[in-house]
Design a protein around this motif. Structure first.
Motif, PDB file in Angstrom:
ATOM      1  N   HIS A   3      13.485  53.623  45.934  1.00 36.71           N
ATOM      2  CA  HIS A   3      14.596  54.573  45.824  1.00 36.71           C
ATOM      3  C   HIS A   3      14.492  55.629  46.929  1.00 36.71           C
ATOM      4  O   HIS A   3      14.773  56.784  46.687  1.00 36.71           O
ATOM      5  CB  HIS A   3      14.541  55.302  44.485  1.00 36.71           C
ATOM      6  CG  HIS A   3      14.490  54.410  43.301  1.00 36.71           C
ATOM      7  ND1 HIS A   3      15.604  54.028  42.622  1.00 36.71           N
ATOM      8  CD2 HIS A   3      13.456  53.813  42.673  1.00 36.71           C
ATOM      9  CE1 HIS A   3      15.265  53.258  41.612  1.00 36.71           C
ATOM     10  NE2 HIS A   3      13.967  53.103  41.625  1.00 36.71           N
ATOM     11  N   TYR A   4      14.004  55.252  48.098  1.00 39.63           N
ATOM     12  CA  TYR A   4      13.682  56.307  49.053  1.00 39.63           C
ATOM     13  C   TYR A   4      14.740  56.429  50.151  1.00 39.63           C
ATOM     14  O   TYR A   4      15.390  55.462  50.528  1.00 39.63           O
ATOM     15  CB  TYR A   4      12.322  56.052  49.691  1.00 39.63           C
ATOM     16  CG  TYR A   4      11.252  55.730  48.682  1.00 39.63           C
ATOM     17  CD1 TYR A   4      10.866  56.681  47.731  1.00 39.63           C
ATOM     18  CD2 TYR A   4      10.648  54.480  48.653  1.00 39.63           C
ATOM     19  CE1 TYR A   4       9.900  56.386  46.793  1.00 39.63           C
ATOM     20  CE2 TYR A   4       9.673  54.183  47.713  1.00 39.63           C
ATOM     21  CZ  TYR A   4       9.296  55.132  46.786  1.00 39.63           C
ATOM     22  OH  TYR A   4       8.348  54.831  45.858  1.00 39.63           O
ATOM     23  N   ASP A   5      14.857  57.652  50.669  1.00 42.19           N
ATOM     24  CA  ASP A   5      15.807  57.907  51.753  1.00 42.19           C
ATOM     25  C   ASP A   5      15.488  57.062  52.979  1.00 42.19           C
ATOM     26  O   ASP A   5      16.375  56.611  53.691  1.00 42.19           O
ATOM     27  CB  ASP A   5      15.765  59.381  52.165  1.00 42.19           C
ATOM     28  CG  ASP A   5      16.318  60.265  51.059  1.00 42.19           C
ATOM     29  OD1 ASP A   5      17.037  59.725  50.201  1.00 42.19           O
ATOM     30  OD2 ASP A   5      16.025  61.470  51.066  1.00 42.19           O
ATOM     31  N   SER A   6      14.180  56.861  53.216  1.00 43.88           N
ATOM     32  CA  SER A   6      13.776  56.109  54.403  1.00 43.88           C
ATOM     33  C   SER A   6      14.447  54.738  54.404  1.00 43.88           C
ATOM     34  O   SER A   6      14.874  54.245  55.458  1.00 43.88           O
ATOM     35  CB  SER A   6      12.254  55.940  54.422  1.00 43.88           C
ATOM     36  OG  SER A   6      11.821  55.376  53.191  1.00 43.88           O
ATOM     37  N   ASP A  36      18.223  57.508  39.074  1.00 38.52           N
ATOM     38  CA  ASP A  36      17.552  57.194  40.337  1.00 38.52           C
ATOM     39  C   ASP A  36      16.884  58.424  40.926  1.00 38.52           C
ATOM     40  O   ASP A  36      15.717  58.395  41.306  1.00 38.52           O
ATOM     41  CB  ASP A  36      18.562  56.667  41.361  1.00 38.52           C
ATOM     42  CG  ASP A  36      18.806  55.188  41.202  1.00 38.52           C
ATOM     43  OD1 ASP A  36      18.080  54.564  40.415  1.00 38.52           O
ATOM     44  OD2 ASP A  36      19.717  54.667  41.866  1.00 38.52           O
ATOM     45  N   LEU A  37      17.660  59.497  41.012  1.00 43.09           N
ATOM     46  CA  LEU A  37      17.128  60.705  41.630  1.00 43.09           C
ATOM     47  C   LEU A  37      16.000  61.289  40.791  1.00 43.09           C
ATOM     48  O   LEU A  37      14.976  61.715  41.327  1.00 43.09           O
ATOM     49  CB  LEU A  37      18.236  61.737  41.821  1.00 43.09           C
ATOM     50  CG  LEU A  37      19.236  61.380  42.937  1.00 43.09           C
ATOM     51  CD1 LEU A  37      20.474  62.256  42.871  1.00 43.09           C
ATOM     52  CD2 LEU A  37      18.573  61.519  44.296  1.00 43.09           C
ATOM     53  N   ALA A  38      16.171  61.275  39.462  1.00 40.50           N
ATOM     54  CA  ALA A  38      15.128  61.828  38.611  1.00 40.50           C
ATOM     55  C   ALA A  38      13.870  60.974  38.671  1.00 40.50           C
ATOM     56  O   ALA A  38      12.756  61.483  38.612  1.00 40.50           O
ATOM     57  CB  ALA A  38      15.613  61.940  37.167  1.00 40.50           C
ATOM     58  N   GLN A  39      14.050  59.645  38.837  1.00 40.09           N
ATOM     59  CA  GLN A  39      12.909  58.749  38.959  1.00 40.09           C
ATOM     60  C   GLN A  39      12.082  59.094  40.186  1.00 40.09           C
ATOM     61  O   GLN A  39      10.883  58.916  40.209  1.00 40.09           O
ATOM     62  CB  GLN A  39      13.388  57.303  39.113  1.00 40.09           C
ATOM     63  CG  GLN A  39      13.594  56.560  37.843  1.00 40.09           C
ATOM     64  CD  GLN A  39      12.338  56.485  37.008  1.00 40.09           C
ATOM     65  OE1 GLN A  39      12.099  57.357  36.180  1.00 40.09           O
ATOM     66  NE2 GLN A  39      11.526  55.470  37.209  1.00 40.09           N
ATOM     67  N   GLN A  40      12.770  59.539  41.237  1.00 39.47           N
ATOM     68  CA  GLN A  40      12.043  59.945  42.428  1.00 39.47           C
ATOM     69  C   GLN A  40      11.489  61.341  42.261  1.00 39.47           C
ATOM     70  O   GLN A  40      11.091  61.966  43.234  1.00 39.47           O
ATOM     71  CB  GLN A  40      12.970  59.954  43.634  1.00 39.47           C
ATOM     72  CG  GLN A  40      13.632  58.659  43.937  1.00 39.47           C
ATOM     73  CD  GLN A  40      14.734  58.861  44.958  1.00 39.47           C
ATOM     74  OE1 GLN A  40      14.502  59.362  46.048  1.00 39.47           O
ATOM     75  NE2 GLN A  40      15.947  58.505  44.596  1.00 39.47           N
ATOM     76  N   LYS A  54      19.849  48.640  43.263  1.00 41.10           N
ATOM     77  CA  LYS A  54      18.588  49.299  42.972  1.00 41.10           C
ATOM     78  C   LYS A  54      18.307  49.166  41.490  1.00 41.10           C
ATOM     79  O   LYS A  54      19.223  49.139  40.670  1.00 41.10           O
ATOM     80  CB  LYS A  54      18.691  50.783  43.327  1.00 41.10           C
ATOM     81  CG  LYS A  54      18.638  51.062  44.803  1.00 41.10           C
ATOM     82  CD  LYS A  54      18.552  52.553  45.003  1.00 41.10           C
ATOM     83  CE  LYS A  54      19.137  52.971  46.331  1.00 41.10           C
ATOM     84  NZ  LYS A  54      19.337  54.423  46.371  1.00 41.10           N
ATOM     85  N   GLY A  55      17.043  49.067  41.164  1.00 44.07           N
ATOM     86  CA  GLY A  55      16.721  48.984  39.737  1.00 44.07           C
ATOM     87  C   GLY A  55      15.224  48.940  39.604  1.00 44.07           C
ATOM     88  O   GLY A  55      14.510  48.878  40.606  1.00 44.07           O
ATOM     89  N   SER A  56      14.731  48.974  38.372  1.00 48.29           N
ATOM     90  CA  SER A  56      13.301  48.860  38.217  1.00 48.29           C
ATOM     91  C   SER A  56      12.920  47.418  38.547  1.00 48.29           C
ATOM     92  O   SER A  56      13.634  46.484  38.196  1.00 48.29           O
ATOM     93  CB  SER A  56      12.891  49.245  36.801  1.00 48.29           C
ATOM     94  OG  SER A  56      12.390  48.115  36.131  1.00 48.29           O
ATOM     95  N   PRO A  74      15.931  68.461  40.703  1.00 48.06           N
ATOM     96  CA  PRO A  74      17.002  69.365  41.161  1.00 48.06           C
ATOM     97  C   PRO A  74      18.158  68.600  41.824  1.00 48.06           C
ATOM     98  O   PRO A  74      19.314  68.914  41.586  1.00 48.06           O
ATOM     99  CB  PRO A  74      16.288  70.261  42.162  1.00 48.06           C
ATOM    100  CG  PRO A  74      14.866  70.258  41.743  1.00 48.06           C
ATOM    101  CD  PRO A  74      14.609  68.892  41.194  1.00 48.06           C
ATOM    102  N   GLU A  75      17.823  67.572  42.600  1.00 47.15           N
ATOM    103  CA  GLU A  75      18.880  66.810  43.272  1.00 47.15           C
ATOM    104  C   GLU A  75      19.720  66.023  42.263  1.00 47.15           C
ATOM    105  O   GLU A  75      20.902  65.782  42.498  1.00 47.15           O
ATOM    106  CB  GLU A  75      18.280  65.847  44.296  1.00 47.15           C
ATOM    107  CG  GLU A  75      17.836  66.495  45.602  1.00 47.15           C
ATOM    108  CD  GLU A  75      16.474  67.172  45.505  1.00 47.15           C
ATOM    109  OE1 GLU A  75      15.886  67.176  44.396  1.00 47.15           O
ATOM    110  OE2 GLU A  75      16.001  67.714  46.522  1.00 47.15           O
ATOM    111  N   SER A  76      19.091  65.618  41.165  1.00 43.14           N
ATOM    112  CA  SER A  76      19.832  64.815  40.194  1.00 43.14           C
ATOM    113  C   SER A  76      20.852  65.649  39.433  1.00 43.14           C
ATOM    114  O   SER A  76      21.652  65.129  38.669  1.00 43.14           O
ATOM    115  CB  SER A  76      18.867  64.160  39.196  1.00 43.14           C
ATOM    116  OG  SER A  76      18.444  65.101  38.238  1.00 43.14           O
ATOM    117  N   SER A  77      20.821  66.970  39.642  1.00 41.84           N
ATOM    118  CA  SER A  77      21.713  67.833  38.864  1.00 41.84           C
ATOM    119  C   SER A  77      23.179  67.592  39.190  1.00 41.84           C
ATOM    120  O   SER A  77      24.037  67.775  38.334  1.00 41.84           O
ATOM    121  CB  SER A  77      21.366  69.294  39.117  1.00 41.84           C
ATOM    122  OG  SER A  77      21.568  69.598  40.472  1.00 41.84           O
ATOM    123  N   ILE A  78      23.482  67.165  40.406  1.00 39.09           N
ATOM    124  CA  ILE A  78      24.901  67.035  40.773  1.00 39.09           C
ATOM    125  C   ILE A  78      25.576  65.871  40.042  1.00 39.09           C
ATOM    126  O   ILE A  78      26.594  66.079  39.383  1.00 39.09           O
ATOM    127  CB  ILE A  78      25.057  66.953  42.302  1.00 39.09           C
ATOM    128  CG1 ILE A  78      24.709  68.321  42.871  1.00 39.09           C
ATOM    129  CG2 ILE A  78      26.478  66.576  42.681  1.00 39.09           C
ATOM    130  CD1 ILE A  78      24.704  68.410  44.351  1.00 39.09           C
TER     131      ILE A  78
END
Lengths: 345, 547
Positions: free
Chosen positions: A39-42, B510-514, A62-64, B518-522
């Motif tokens: 799940h990364y930006d990279s 997804d965001l919270a998993q990372q 994306k998923g587990s 704070p980013e997942s708030s939107i």
């Protein structure tokens, strides 16, 4: 009411048809379909670069990883996926064992990825490396007090350790490596003792473990290196403080080396776009992409020594456990059961 | 004795004959088929119980007890706390007069817009805030005391977080019950000299019991269903156990057995609910033309009433929402872009389509069962709505197994299509639409249907000309409830969504998993905002009906 319903239904139908249509448009050009756990930006950056370079569209679900593997099994030879990307060799091994990956041969991949970082039969190739290390409080622990993972089981660490849940695959792989090094019984004894030394029931992410150490709740934590990179470069000031208060210790430098793991990928058994899929993996393991992983996501390249990231350099060089990563996969479910027996939630 | 048994057997036989002779027609047959189809994913899960589960002995000896313990603590804690918060605020709002009452009347349902996992994310650092206390305990008492404290504190915290967004289920139904009673029973109690205290304990509360039990059963199901929040706080429960056994140990049959245990637990609770509600079938009486005179509270009592209503509102809505807004303002530049428009329209389109289909199916199924008075359809309907009692992840597994069989036999890949996801939503949320439509038909349509039938109307005429117009608002309400539930849904969507298809809830996760909470708030805020409007409309509608 009825005309109301009818017009409402029409607009919903239009909307959902529109959505389906959009999906179809996406899938008309040269493309590969990727199931990804990462799940990364990279990754988003690299996928874009790949499309720009090759004109091949990258479609991602994306998923587990476990769910994606289950989905691949379910879809069988009709699966639309071409590539599976995931973290942890344990999962790559699981995917191979489930028969959803196919062996591929590529000179470029063989050149890009060292022996220990890939499946011997070519079902999967490592993409990035992360080390699971001991992170300590700079205030309360001297690095000289630390030595090995095994050492954390000693009574002197009672009430001083934090770690995350055993549902997390990074912990499972760590215990799998200890099973490989010492056998089942000793591994169980280790897990039991470390759980007893924990200051609280395991919870939260790797980052939360570092936070607990910085807050003074615990003195040492078991966590992955790249999370510290993310904390150190966080937009939140409190997180940068956390990164400043803790140090990185690579354990077992005198014997087998620090536990490492890869994230990686393979071409699915059902791949319809095999050529493009191989091209994609070659691209991700190329020197330039490897640099992006290091700089954006603070992961080590598969050629650990060729690391270019300043932050990673600042942690110093280390000796990595060179146990064949597929063994971790083989020991995985055993490790989960040992955690259950040890009461490590 | 023997004659008695034979008598019963004869009666049963007569019933079955009756079913087959007089009630087989296009309506009942298609309702039968549809009901069974919707039950199929769950049947798949139950069917797999017969397969050997290699890790079952291990599970039973090690973690099963923890799963039961964790689930039960959460269920009891959340249920009790929800009753306290929901009933007390409902009583104050429905039967007392104090400053701000009108605002609380609608504001108290707002937490329903917040999914449990987002509430957990909003309070993600709540436990960390207790660190200084823990460190103090270690320094002044002992390390053991601190460990004990940190191990147990996680339960009350999770219970509070779950209750704060689930209590409105109890509040809504109890308020409706109190309002319905107020005109007749409470006024009668008043004229007989009962004060507010004894009226509440001796009249209002016992009369509202079925409603409260109904509300609590929703709270319990939501609690047992939750995956995001318990995973976040790492509490061993059935849902986390199912995922762990399925994915980490790699033993699907073992996971399905756990799922079946969970289904049994829920079945037990449902039977308990039926029993607790038994003998309490209330028909809506003729409405009084005189408005109910609420108890007027003096200044001190008003102050406490306001506190009592403010507390759940602040914990369940104001605080999480303000934290999310604060985080959103901090991270908006990094996270917010044009894709959010797509995410939002994806979420709305799929939720709207699925809720529409769900409502249409629910009307058809309830109508067929009630109009033809068919016991068999009634039974298959009850099977079809079981999906609401089954965690989303288990339904997703059932659908995956089903899809695998279809794939093997026909080569048709069902997974990863939008229609698959919609089907899963229908299976999961049919009960949400079914309950209000069914009780609405029971209350408002049954007698008229009988009358119209005796006057020679056909079934389709009864449905379109009597039932649907009579239930109009109820249908919209049912659709909106399903819509909000789908907006909030997570595990099912996560497992079954197609390529390049993200919804607001999967993005939040997804965001919270990372650990980018704070980013997942939107996306989380988008879910809350989209859910709020229907909720406010729903509340007005319910108020309207109550009056």
């Amino acid at each position: 009411m009825l005309p109301h319903l009818r017009s409402g239904m029409k607009s919903f139908l239009k909307l959902s048809l529109g959505l389906n249509f959009l999906l179809c448009v996406y899938t008309s050009a040269a493309e590969i379909n990727v199931y990804s756990h990462r799940h990364y930006d990279s990754d988003a950056i690299l996928f874009k670069q790949f499309t720009k370079k090759t004109d091949i569209q990258v479609n991602v679900v994306k998923g587990s990883a476990d769910q994606l593997i289950q989905r691949l099994i379910t879809e069988g030879k009709n699966s639309p996926a071409d590539v599976l990307l995931t973290v942890d060799a344990g999962r790559l091994h699981r995917a191979k064992a489930a028969g959803v990956l196919q062996p591929i041969k590529s000179k470029i991949l063989l050149g890009n990825v060292p022996n220990s970082m890939r499946d011997p039969e070519g079902h999967w190739y490592g993409m990035t490396v992360r080390s699971r290390v001991i992170v300590y409080s700079k205030d309360r622990v001297k690095p000289s007090e630390l030595s090995t993972y095994e050492d954390l089981a000693k009574a002197e660490w009672k009430g001083r350790v934090v770690a995350r849940s055993s549902s997390n695959i990074y912990n499972q792989s760590l215990l799998a490596s200890i099973i490989a090094a010492h056998g089942k019984d000793k591994a169980l004894a280790w897990a039991k003792a470390v759980r007893k030394n924990m200051v609280r029931a395991p919870r939260g992410s790797d980052r939360d473990q570092a936070r607990a150490v910085a807050a003074g709740l615990a003195d040492v934590a078991i966590m992955n290196t790249y999370y510290l990179g993310i904390l150190a470069n966080s937009s939140v000031a409190a997180d940068r403080d956390v990164a400043g208060k803790v140090g990185v210790f690579f354990p077992n430098q005198e014997d087998r080396g620090a536990h490492i793991n890869v994230s990686g990928g393979g071409v699915t058994a059902s791949a319809k776009n095999k050529k493009e899929a191989i091209q994609f993996l070659e691209f991700l393991t190329s020197a330039k992409s490897q640099e992006t992983f290091g700089k954006v996501n603070y992961e080590y390249p598969v050629k650990i020594n060729k690391n270019q990231s300043e932050l990673l350099k600042s942690w110093g060089k280390f000796k990595a456990d060179d146990v064949n990563l597929s063994i971790l996969g083989a020991n995985n479910s055993e490790a989960v059961k040992l955690f259950d027996l040890a009461g490590w939630e | 004795m023997a004659a008695y048994v034979i008598n019963i057997a004869q009666n049963c036989l007569r019933c079955i004959k009756h079913e087959f002779h007089f009630k087989l027609n296009a309506w009942t047959i298609s309702a039968l088929v549809l009901g069974l189809l919707l039950f199929l994913p769950m049947a798949e899960v139950l069917w797999h119980l017969t397969m050997p589960a290699e890790s079952w002995k291990h599970l039973r000896d090690t973690v099963l007890g923890q799963y039961i313990k964790g689930s039960l603590i959460l269920v009891f804690g959340t249920a009790i706390l929800s009753v306290i918060l929901g009933v007390s605020s409902a009583w104050l709002v429905a039967c007392c007069e104090f400053p701000g009452r009108k605002i609380f009347e609608w504001a108290l349902i707002l937490p329903l817009a917040i999914p449990t996992y987002i509430a957990a994310y909003a309070y993600f650092d709540l436990l960390d805030k207790l660190n200084p206390l823990l460190i103090w305990i270690r320094l002044n008492v002992s390390t053991e005391a601190m460990t004990l404290m940190s191990d147990t504190i996680v339960y009350p915290v999770t219970i509070i977080v779950l209750t704060s967004v689930l209590y409105p289920y109890v509040y809504l139904v109890t308020r409706a019950a109190f309002t319905r009673q107020s005109n007749q029973c409470i006024e009668a109690a008043r004229t007989l000299g009962h004060g507010p205290h004894s009226t509440f304990w001796r009249i209002a509360l016992p009369l509202a019991r079925p409603a409260i039990v109904g509300g609590v059963s929703l709270v319990i199901m939501e609690t047992l269903n939750d995956y995001g929040a318990v995973k976040h706080f790492n509490i061993p429960t059935f849902t986390t156990g199912i995922f762990r056994t399925w994915l980490a140990i790699g033993d699907l049959p073992g996971a399905l057995r756990l799922a079946a245990c969970l289904m049994l637990l829920i079945l037990f609770l449902l039977i308990l609910e039926k029993w607790l509600r038994s003998g309490a079938k209330f028909h809506k009486n003729s409405q009084s033309d005189r408005p109910f005179k609420r108890y007027k509270l003096d200044k001190i009592k008003s102050f406490f009433a306001i506190i009592c209503c403010l507390l759940p509102l602040i914990i369940g809505f104001v605080l999480p929402l303000s934290r999310l807004v604060y985080w959103a303002s901090q991270t908006i530049e990094n996270v917010f872009d044009a894709t959010f428009l797509t995410l939002t329209s994806n979420s709305i389109a799929i939720a709207a389509t699925a809720s529409l289909i769900t409502v249409l199916l629910a009307i058809f199924l309830t109508f067929t069962s009630r109009y033809f008075g068919s016991l068999i359809i009634n039974a298959t309907n009850r099977l079809a709505i079981l999906g609401y009692a089954v965690p989303g992840a288990v339904i997703a597994i059932g659908i995956l197994i089903l899809a695998k069989q279809v794939n093997i036999s026909t080569g048709w890949v069902m997974t990863g299509s939008l229609s698959m996801l919609v089907l899963a939503y229908v299976v999961r949320f049919l009960a949400v639409a079914w309950q209000p439509i069914d009780s609405g038909m029971e209350r408002n349509c049954e007698q008229i249907n009988n009358a119209s039938r005796s006057l020679g109307s056909t079934a389709i005429q009864s449905l379109t000309q009597i039932n649907i117009p009579l239930l109009r608002n109820g249908l919209v309400a049912a659709g909106l409830f399903v819509f909000v539930d789908i907006m909030k849904e997570l595990p099912l969507t996560l497992i079954l969504r197609p390529f390049n298809f993200e919804t607001l809830s999967t993005k939040t996760f997804d965001l919270a998993q990372q650990a980018q909470i704070p980013e997942s708030s939107i996306p989380a805020l988008c879910i809350i905002l989209v859910s709020l409007l229907p909720l406010i409309w729903l509340n007005r509608q319910i108020r309207h009906n109550e009056k």
